[in-house]
Design a protein around this motif. Sequence first.
Motif, short mmCIF file in Angstrom:
data_model
loop_
_atom_site.label_atom_id
_atom_site.label_comp_id
_atom_site.label_asym_id
_atom_site.label_seq_id
_atom_site.Cartn_x
_atom_site.Cartn_y
_atom_site.Cartn_z
N GLN A 60 9.06 4.63 21.05
CA GLN A 60 7.82 5.41 20.99
C GLN A 60 7.33 5.66 19.56
OE1 GLN A 60 6.29 6.02 23.92
NE2 GLN A 60 8.02 4.88 24.73
N ALA A 61 8.11 5.23 18.57
CA ALA A 61 7.73 5.47 17.18
C ALA A 61 6.36 4.87 16.89
CB ALA A 61 8.77 4.88 16.23
N ASP A 62 5.56 5.58 16.14
CA ASP A 62 4.23 5.11 15.78
C ASP A 62 3.88 5.63 14.39
OD1 ASP A 62 1.72 4.02 15.74
OD2 ASP A 62 0.89 5.30 17.31
N PRO A 63 4.50 5.06 13.35
CA PRO A 63 4.30 5.59 12.00
C PRO A 63 2.86 5.51 11.51
CG PRO A 63 5.45 3.50 11.93
CD PRO A 63 5.38 3.90 13.36
N ALA A 64 2.06 4.58 12.04
CA ALA A 64 0.66 4.46 11.63
C ALA A 64 -0.27 5.21 12.58
CB ALA A 64 0.26 2.99 11.54
N HIS A 65 0.27 5.77 13.64
CA HIS A 65 -0.47 6.62 14.58
C HIS A 65 -1.74 5.94 15.12
CE1 HIS A 65 2.14 10.12 14.00
NE2 HIS A 65 2.24 9.65 12.77
N GLY A 66 -1.65 4.63 15.34
CA GLY A 66 -2.79 3.92 15.93
C GLY A 66 -3.93 3.64 14.98
N ALA A 67 -3.68 3.71 13.67
CA ALA A 67 -4.73 3.47 12.68
C ALA A 67 -5.29 2.06 12.81
CB ALA A 67 -4.19 3.69 11.27
N GLY A 68 -6.53 1.90 12.39
CA GLY A 68 -7.18 0.59 12.43
C GLY A 68 -6.76 -0.33 11.31
N ALA A 69 -6.16 0.22 10.25
CA ALA A 69 -5.73 -0.58 9.11
C ALA A 69 -4.58 0.12 8.40
CB ALA A 69 -6.88 -0.82 8.14
N LEU A 70 -3.79 -0.66 7.69
CA LEU A 70 -2.69 -0.14 6.89
C LEU A 70 -2.68 -0.90 5.58
CD1 LEU A 70 -0.12 1.81 7.10
CD2 LEU A 70 1.15 -0.31 7.47
N ILE A 71 -2.70 -0.17 4.47
CA ILE A 71 -2.68 -0.80 3.15
C ILE A 71 -1.34 -0.48 2.51
CG2 ILE A 71 -3.82 -1.01 0.91
CD1 ILE A 71 -6.36 0.18 2.39
N VAL A 72 -0.55 -1.52 2.24
CA VAL A 72 0.80 -1.36 1.70
C VAL A 72 0.79 -1.66 0.21
CG1 VAL A 72 3.20 -2.12 1.87
CG2 VAL A 72 1.78 -2.02 3.94
N VAL A 73 1.38 -0.75 -0.56
CA VAL A 73 1.54 -0.93 -2.00
C VAL A 73 2.97 -1.37 -2.25
CG1 VAL A 73 1.39 0.15 -4.28
CG2 VAL A 73 -0.11 0.94 -2.43
N SER A 74 3.12 -2.48 -2.94
CA SER A 74 4.44 -3.01 -3.29
C SER A 74 4.55 -3.10 -4.81
CB SER A 74 4.64 -4.40 -2.68
OG SER A 74 4.55 -4.33 -1.27
N GLY A 75 5.79 -3.06 -5.30
CA GLY A 75 6.00 -3.13 -6.74
C GLY A 75 7.13 -4.07 -7.09
N ARG A 76 7.09 -4.56 -8.32
CA ARG A 76 8.14 -5.45 -8.83
C ARG A 76 9.35 -4.69 -9.35
NH1 ARG A 76 5.86 -10.74 -11.86
NH2 ARG A 76 4.00 -10.95 -10.59
N ARG A 77 9.17 -3.39 -9.64
CA ARG A 77 10.22 -2.64 -10.31
C ARG A 77 10.60 -1.41 -9.48
NH1 ARG A 77 7.45 -1.02 -15.53
NH2 ARG A 77 5.91 -0.43 -14.02
N PRO A 78 11.09 -1.60 -8.24
CA PRO A 78 11.38 -0.44 -7.39
C PRO A 78 12.55 0.40 -7.89
CG PRO A 78 12.20 -2.43 -6.38
CD PRO A 78 11.41 -2.87 -7.59
N ASP A 79 13.29 -0.10 -8.86
CA ASP A 79 14.40 0.66 -9.44
C ASP A 79 13.92 1.60 -10.55
OD1 ASP A 79 13.73 -1.73 -10.80
OD2 ASP A 79 15.62 -1.67 -11.92
#
Length: 178
Positions: free
Chosen positions: A72-91
């Motif tokens: 039942q998990a829904d982390p985006a709660h039915g949103a129409g879009a999701l924009i993910v930010v990623s990085g090269r230096r997560p440390d």
Amino acid sequence: MNTMDCIAARKSVREFDKSPVEKEKLEQIVRAALYAPTGMHLYDSLHLTVLATHEAVDKFTDLARKQSGDAQADPAHGAGALIVVSGRRPDMPVEYANAACMIENMLLAATDLKLGSLYVHGAVNALRNSAQEEDFRKLLRLPAGFTPIGSVAVGYCAENFEPRKEPKNNETTVDYIL
């Protein structure tokens, strides 16, 4: 909307409708992210992925459900879009600060566009180093060397975006040193 009204009106939305988010609005939100400050101007250390349809967001939700074991998990709660930010230096903590600046700009831009928004971090973080990580990276079409850090869910909702008269936070202390 002026800046302070936009800040006062922004809310975390957890109930989106099924309306798609127009490409033009997503482009404006992404543009807002690109105005965010970045430590040492290392703009190439960040990457944005726009899951621009309910179908694409549903794939993210399916991966989050598999990872969590909660059907039942829904982390985006039915949103129409999701924009993910990623990085090269997560440390490096600065990478999270850079991503947070981009995310806040996107949250405010969505509010200004009369869209609901939600900062989604937990599911993105949980998918890293999980059995679903490879599928998550494929969904995001991440370039080599990038790690997802956080995301913004956006979409239409029944929420009213009237500015609050008082901040919700009445516990953080403030000292003015004169």
